[in-house]
Every structure is written in C-alpha cells, then in structure tokens.
Design a protein around this motif. Structure first.
Motif, PDB file in Angstrom:
ATOM      1  N   ASP A 106       9.064  -2.818   2.666  1.00  0.00           N
ATOM      2  CA  ASP A 106       9.644  -1.774   1.737  1.00  0.00           C
ATOM      3  C   ASP A 106      10.890  -1.256   1.952  1.00  0.00           C
ATOM      4  N   THR A 135       1.025  -1.268  -0.031  1.00  0.00           N
ATOM      5  CA  THR A 135       0.012   0.050  -0.048  1.00  0.00           C
ATOM      6  C   THR A 135       0.765   1.288  -0.001  1.00  0.00           C
ATOM      7  N   CYS A 136       0.332   2.273  -0.314  1.00  0.00           N
ATOM      8  CA  CYS A 136       1.062   3.699  -0.148  1.00  0.00           C
ATOM      9  C   CYS A 136       1.067   3.987   1.252  1.00  0.00           C
ATOM     10  N   ASN A 161       3.547  -2.354  -7.223  1.00  0.00           N
ATOM     11  CA  ASN A 161       4.384  -3.321  -6.246  1.00  0.00           C
ATOM     12  C   ASN A 161       3.641  -4.442  -6.336  1.00  0.00           C
ATOM     13  N   ASN A 220      -0.538   0.108  -3.572  1.00  0.00           N
ATOM     14  CA  ASN A 220       0.464   0.292  -4.444  1.00  0.00           C
ATOM     15  C   ASN A 220       0.304  -0.708  -5.738  1.00  0.00           C
TER      16      ASN A 220
END
Lengths: 323, 323
Positions: free
Chosen positions: B222, B25-26, B37, B34
């Motif tokens: 991340d 996710t962002c 990704n 995301n």
C-alpha cells in the motif's frame, strides 16, 4: 493403485458424519443454505462431540465480524478453565444446490481441461463448493465445534479415470490428533487421465473410512433412509436392512419386498454429477464391507432430532443398518 | 530440515505476486475488503497473465448466484474457441484486517493448542483468512483468471518452532501444470513443537520462490516501496536499492542516507502477528539471495496502475529492485 501415506491417528475415530447436500441446502434453490437444518445439525453434533456441552454456555469459535457490528464478539475470559475435549469426528458434506450447476453446465465431471469452458467451470465449481464449505465450518464453529475446512483439491487428492488415485490423509490425521474436526466436501479435482472430474462426498467418506477406521459412519440425508424408489412417489417402501456381498453388490433384506423380482429404482437428477442414489448406496455398501457399521438417517425436522442426537451420542442400535 | 517432494513444473513460472494485506483490505476496518483496489489489481493481473486479453470480452469464471438474481450468469457459448492460455503466475496474499485480530486475541502465533482459547482462536483465524481468500479468488475469477484457492493448512504445510518444517509443493505444481493460478494465503498452521503458529504470506512466498524458481517476485503493497521509517512520518525516505549479503543481512545502497549510522526504523503494529516490515524486508532479501529479482511496488490509486501493469507485463527494469 492408491498412494496413501502411513497414518498415525493417536486417538480412535468415533464417527465420520456425512451431511447430505439435500439436508444442508435448499436443493431446488440455487446456492441457498438450509439455515435451519444446518443450525439444528450443528447443535446436535456439538452435544454428541463435546463432553458435557449440553449443560453449559456455547463457546463460539466463529469470531467474524457480524453485519451491522463494528467489532468482533469474543469473550476470551469464557475460555479459561474450559475443557473442550471432543471425541474424534470427521465431517464430510455434499454440495446440494452448490457446485452441481457449475459442474454440469461445463462438464467438469467428464474432464477435458484444455477446453476453456471446462477450465472455467472447474474454477466456478470450486468457488461454489468452497463457499458452502466455509458456511458449514462457520455454523459448526458457532456451536463451539473446533472445525477446520479442508478441500480435497488442496489436500492433494486426485483421481485416475474418475477413481481415487491419490488421497494423502496425513493432514486430516494431524488435524484430528490436534483436536480439530476436519470438514471435507465434494470437490472438483485433477484427474490423471481425463484432466479433471468431480470427487463426490460419498467417495471421500469411503476413503476416510478405509484408512481412519471409525467406529461407525452416519449419512444424514433429507429422507428417512433408503427407499425402493424415489421417496416422493406414493407407496415408496423404506428399506430397513441391506446386505452387502463380497463383490460389493447389495440386496434388500428387510422388509421382504412383495415382488422379489422388482428392482430398487434409482434416479439421477439432471444436474447431479455424482451419480445419485445408486452411487450413494454402492458407496455405503463398500464401507459396510470394511466391517464398519453404516447408518442412513434423516435430518429434516426439529421433532426427530432427539433420535439423531441419541444415535450420534450412543451409536448402535439404529434401524437403517447396512448390512 | 525441510520435507519437499520432487517438483516437476512443466512450464517455467513467470512471476509470484504477493498481494499485501494492506493493499487488498482496509487495514483499520475489521474484515473489510478494499473492493476498488482488489478490482484494479485483478484487472491488471488479467492483462499481464492472459495473452491478448485486453482487446476482448472478459470471460468471468465466478458463476455464483448474484444477490437479487434467481439464476447464474454463464454464457457457455462465449467460451467456445477461446484461447485462455495464461503465463504461469502464483498469487499469495496477506491477511490485512482479516485474521490478525483473531490470532492476536488468542495468541495462535505463540502456540499452545491445549489451551481452549488458542484452539478457538485457531479455528476463528482460519475462518477469517479463508473468507478473504475466497473473495480474492472470486475477484480474480471474475476477471477470467483461472484462480484456485489453496490453503497452506490443507496443503499440509507445517512449521517447527515457527520455521517451515514441511511444505509439500506438489499440488501447487500440479495446479500450475493444469493451467490454473494457485492463490495461497497467510494461514494458521500446526507446529511440531509449539502446537500451532501463524505462517505469514511472506514466508510462503520465499518457499514458493525457492522451489518454483520464478523469473521474478513482486510485492504489491500500500506504499510506494520501502522507506527508512514509517511512510506516514514526515521526511520518510524511499529506498531505491537494498543490497543483500551472503548471510541474509541487508543494507541500503540507494539513496545514500545522510547519516549512515542511522538505522532503518521498522515498526510492528500491535495486532500484527507476522513481524511487520522488518520480517517483510528480510523475507524479500532471502528471495533475492536465491538469485531471483524482487520488486516492491505500490498498488493504491488508479493513476499509478499503468506502471504496475507494465511491470507485470514486461518485468524489469523497475526502480525498487532488491538487490
């Protein structure tokens, strides 16, 4: 043979509501929710479930980000000192235009998970029906109903040659005891013998009714009840009362059909993998056999909504009683 | 005290993959996936899971209606004579920018379901995390991975004072035995003592690892792994090896930190209700204690993807091994 755990529901279940697939989706428009109907039904259920809810602000419980907004709308202060006591309801919904296409295209209901197409169809069916479930849960939550989506597959429900083999209701009971409204749905499930099948919302309702012993069960459909033939046909007769015999077979009591030899016609749509109206009536009859009143009522246009609301609030009497 | 049923997994579990919330996710953009990704990770997982899949057409299993299309795209013929044998994987994902806001706003992690705000927050949190789960399941299915979303709440997982109380893995095992890839997620669950709490994806991973005994566990995050302080800070040092002692405490083995007295700094973001990096490392250490190798690897940009793919395909050796 059924494998069920001992249930302890701390407060009596008022009602199990079946939201028919045809009532909540646009049945001939693939994967399209009937937004207007879902909104009306959700609002009616709120009034029926939550004490005194009609006179105050709705405390929405879907705090998802809305399209075009940057933040999430939730006014925490509104929840202070609010009494959200709700009667115990369970909601089960059908699939309508969700899931049926994927299931029938691949033959999930006939089993055979070793076939790649069936396996893929199983995955595709679950994606489709859980998409619908999430939208129904959100619609109920927007009306302040503490709804919790629960998939029969994840709950560990399995079948054996398409009959219920295992249906652990303990998590449903725990959710109810904690004040939530479980929202279940027709689902693709594993089958001991044929690998997989489709478990219809109506079969789920019967099992919930047998073990949770609700005061009554309501089927909300897209027609006024049960007719002697497809209701789209001219001269279709609305059946007012159906008697259920010990062996589960059923017959029409009211009205007296002119030609007593005439059978009630049931049809199964090509893409319906759960058996159509015949299965639905049989399932309703099996619930009635448990001594639980069953009502099959229409939820379609706004002007009949008062009747549905009254029925959900007050229970019997209601015309389409089985038996 | 744990309540687990006897498991019979008919084929060994190759790998449990944790997709970190920050990777899919962002994290600073509310309820935003995301997409890039997720697509890369799904494609890599397909290549790792499905034998010979890199050389042939992807057989998508998300047959949902696409926006702007009237029908559903599924070419049933493509599935004929295809071997979809996949190694046994389980996927667990975090919440990232889904769920955390709803949970922390209402205090779901601290319990108290008798408070209307907590009850509403519980509903809102589950809506948010199941929305993400559905999207991850769909992304994996589009890559031909037979993914099945399973919510810990529906599976009947509960906690007792925030520790795992009951985690029936039988349905996860059955899904694996039937050739599916279960996709679980951090969830709001009922708690015996405080009413409710948040069960993090990392705690779920540990329980799955303990009972399914996978060959190895991979955390996709991340960042490139575990640093001695927030990796956004200058001079942050990547830790190559962490030793785990019998009591579950952990210390850095490689590299030798200059100032041995210096502690590894861990931070917890204000909206993170699952404990931040300290909890994550402790959970990884507890898995390592079971004798299962744990890898914490980065999934962020396309150019590092070959390494992740190689690791998923071949397993060890890999640099950020714990212990």
């Amino acid at each position: 043979m059924e494998d069920t755990t001992t249930l302890s529901v701390t407060k009596p279940i008022r009602c199990i509501v079946k939201l028919g697939g045809a009532a909540i989706t646009c049945k001939n428009d693939l994967e399209k929710i009937n937004e207007e109907n879902v909104e009306i039904v959700s609002s009616q259920l709120r009034e029926a479930m939550i004490t005194g809810s009609s006179s105050r602000k709705v405390l929405g419980m879907d705090w998802s980000k809305r399209p075009g907004k940057s933040g999430i709308s939730c006014d925490a202060d509104d929840f202070e000192d609010q009494n959200l006591d709700s009667s115990s309801f369970v909601v089960v919904h059908g699939a309508g235009s969700f899931g049926h296409f994927q299931a029938s295209k691949s033959g999930v209901h006939k089993g055979g998970l070793n076939k790649p197409l069936v396996k893929a169809g199983f995955v595709a069916t679950r994606i489709s029906v859980t998409t619908l479930n999430l939208e129904i849960v959100r619609a109920l939550a927007r009306e302040g109903i503490p709804s919790i989506g629960m998939s029969p597959f994840s709950c560990g429900w399995t079948t054996s040659e398409r009959n219920m083999a295992s249906a652990d209701l303990s998590m449903v009971a725990q959710a109810i005891n904690s004040g939530f409204v479980p929202v279940l749905h027709g689902d693709a499930v594993l089958d001991d013998l044929q690998g997989c099948t489709i478990l219809s919302g109506d079969v789920i309702i019967r099992h919930l009714a047998a073990y949770l012993k609700p005061e009554y069960v309501v089927f909300l459909t897209d027609v006024l009840g049960v007719y002697d033939r497809p209701p789209s046909e001219p001269n279709a007769v609305l059946l007012r009362e159906i008697a259920v015999s010990e062996d589960g077979s059923w017959s029409v009591v009211k009205p007296t059909l002119e030609d007593m030899k005439k059978q009630v016609e049931t049809t199964v749509a090509a893409h319906d993998t759960t058996g159509g109206m015949a299965t639905k009536i049989s399932e309703a009859a099996l619930i009635a056999k448990l001594g639980i009143d069953v009502y099959i009522v229409k939820r379609h246009r706004r002007h009949v909504s008062q009747n549905v609301r009254k029925m959900l609030l007050l229970g019997p009497p209601w015309p389409n009683r089985i038996p």
